[in-house]
Write an enzyme that holds these catalytic residues in place. Structure first.
Site, short mmCIF file in Angstrom:
data_model
loop_
_atom_site.label_atom_id
_atom_site.label_comp_id
_atom_site.label_asym_id
_atom_site.label_seq_id
_atom_site.Cartn_x
_atom_site.Cartn_y
_atom_site.Cartn_z
N ARG A 1 0.84 -1.20 0.00
CA ARG A 1 0.00 0.00 0.00
C ARG A 1 0.87 1.26 0.00
NH1 ARG A 1 -4.30 0.21 4.74
NH2 ARG A 1 -2.48 0.70 6.00
N GLU B 1 -16.37 6.37 4.87
CA GLU B 1 -15.57 5.91 6.00
C GLU B 1 -16.04 6.55 7.29
OE1 GLU B 1 -11.52 4.95 5.60
OE2 GLU B 1 -11.36 5.93 3.65
N LYS C 1 -2.73 6.71 2.04
CA LYS C 1 -2.54 7.27 3.37
C LYS C 1 -1.65 8.52 3.26
CE LYS C 1 -2.87 4.44 7.40
NZ LYS C 1 -4.28 4.23 7.60
C1 LIG Z 1 -5.39 3.58 7.98
C2 LIG Z 1 -6.81 3.88 7.60
C3 LIG Z 1 -7.83 2.91 7.62
C4 LIG Z 1 -7.62 1.52 8.16
O1 LIG Z 1 -6.64 0.80 7.49
P1 LIG Z 1 -5.93 -0.43 8.24
O2 LIG Z 1 -4.94 -0.91 7.25
O3 LIG Z 1 -6.99 -1.42 8.51
O4 LIG Z 1 -5.33 0.13 9.47
C5 LIG Z 1 -9.08 3.26 7.16
N1 LIG Z 1 -9.35 4.51 6.73
C6 LIG Z 1 -8.40 5.47 6.72
C7 LIG Z 1 -8.76 6.82 6.22
C8 LIG Z 1 -7.11 5.19 7.15
O5 LIG Z 1 -6.19 6.15 7.15
#
Ligand SMILES: *Cc1c(COP(=O)(O)O)cnc(C)c1O
Length: 342
Positions: free
Chosen positions: A87, A225, A189
């Site tokens: 990722r 989300e 991210k």
């Molecule tokens: C990090 C994150 C998640 C969750 O991702 P994981 O890999 O399960 O920790 C979901 N939404 C957002 C906006 C994030 O930054």
């Protein structure tokens, strides 16, 4: 090197999800157009950075988040770290940064856990949260990719997300703010995605909600989300989660719940979830590395409130939580190969 295994003077029982300085950090740099070489471990320290660094001026950077856990029999487990590596590489491409190879990423993560092992809480007391960062550290004046990049990883001991057991959270749907738009960076991210969510989130908290639910920016009706966690709901024993359209962060917890749910015999649908449908669901929860699974007790939208599972934790939510955390903590055999041992 000798690993320091003396115990830090911290009270494991008072750990929360907050910052604590640890011993060691990983650091590597890479010039634009070149490839990453493996970096070095060094004592935890502050950074020296140009005031013109790409990351400070234009937000060219991303982060990752993952955890190491101690099992009851003393092993140290990671959880699907190769997905964080992949990722981050995709995110680097989207943000114009050189991607870190899976090999370099994974060996750096392992070193950081090894050299901070005394900060990994005992089984049941919490986890070591691992925070990789990749950002433009070179000086640049115009809006363009920085000439140099830094990959660093630090680690912080964190306590259980829910003290005294899982508590269902109250959420509010935002009709005013969006997290991401099609074609933007919502699926990455990217550090720049998070500050704009702080004010809406703080406002919701001041009204007594734990977080806000974002709807899609085009139709204003499909759930995206919950703050920085992925959304799930369950209706008539079918598990639903929003499909990945580029505006939703592809969570590793989300992926694991989808795969685990299917392996347990549940139908799992990844599709657009109308907020009106979500408000009629039997159970709802959100998912991410920090809390793993947080049951949702209620959702407020446009003056209407839905309460889920009579204020308790839904049966399937609980079942998924137990199955997933059993694997993460090495309490059951990991048939999926999700938990490489350090
Ligand atoms: C990090 C994150 C998640 C969750 O991702 P994981 O890999 O399960 O920790 C979901 N939404 C957002 C906006 C994030 O930054």
């Amino acid at each position: 090197m000798m690993l320091d295994d003396s115990k830090p003077s911290i009270d494991w029982d008072s750990l929360t999800f907050s910052f604590t300085e640890t011993d060691r950090m990983y650091m590597s740099t890479c010039k634009k157009g070149e490839e990453w070489k493996s970096g070095v471990m060094q004592d935890y320290q502050e950074l020296r950075i140009s005031p013109a660094a790409g990351v400070i001026n234009y937000g060219q950077g991303l982060f990752e988040g993952m955890k190491a856990r101690r099992t009851e029999d003393g092993r140290v487990l990671l959880f699907r770290p190769e997905f964080n590596a992949r990722r981050s590489a995709e995110g680097c491409r989207r943000l114009g940064m050189p991607p870190v190879s899976e090999e370099i990423f994974l060996s750096a993560v392992k070193k950081v856990v090894e050299e901070n092992i005394r900060w990994l809480p005992p089984n049941g007391k919490g986890e070591l949260y691992i925070r990789p960062l990749i950002f433009g550290s070179g000086a640049v004046l115009g809006v363009s990719p920085a000439p140099e990049y830094t990959f660093l990883i630090y680690a912080v001991p964190v306590g259980p997300y829910f003290k005294g057991g899982m508590n269902p959270i109250s959420l509010k749907v935002s009709d005013e703010y969006h997290r991401a738009a099609p074609g933007g960076s919502g699926g990455v991210k990217a550090i720049g995605n998070y500050a704009p969510g702080m004010m809406p989130s703080q406002n919701a908290k001041s009204e007594g909600y734990a977080e806000i639910i974002y709807l899609d920016a085009v139709n204003h009706k499909y759930v995206e989300e919950v703050g920085a966690a992925n959304f799930f709901c369950i209706k008539d024993n079918v598990i639903y989660t929003p499909e990945l359209t580029g505006t939703i962060l592809p969570g590793i917890t989300r992926l694991s719940i989808i795969e685990l749910g299917r392996s347990m015999g549940y139908e799992v649908h990844e599709e657009k979830i109308d907020i009106d449908f979500a408000m009629t669901a039997d159970e709802a929860f959100c998912a991410g590395t920090a809390a793993v699974i947080s049951p949702i007790g209620s959702i407020e939208h446009g003056g209407k409130i839905t309460n889920y599972s009579n204020g308790g934790i839904g049966k399937i939510t609980q079942e998924l939580f137990v199955a997933l955390t059993d694997i993460m903590n090495g309490r059951v055999e990991d048939k999926f190969g999700w938990t490489p041992e350090l």
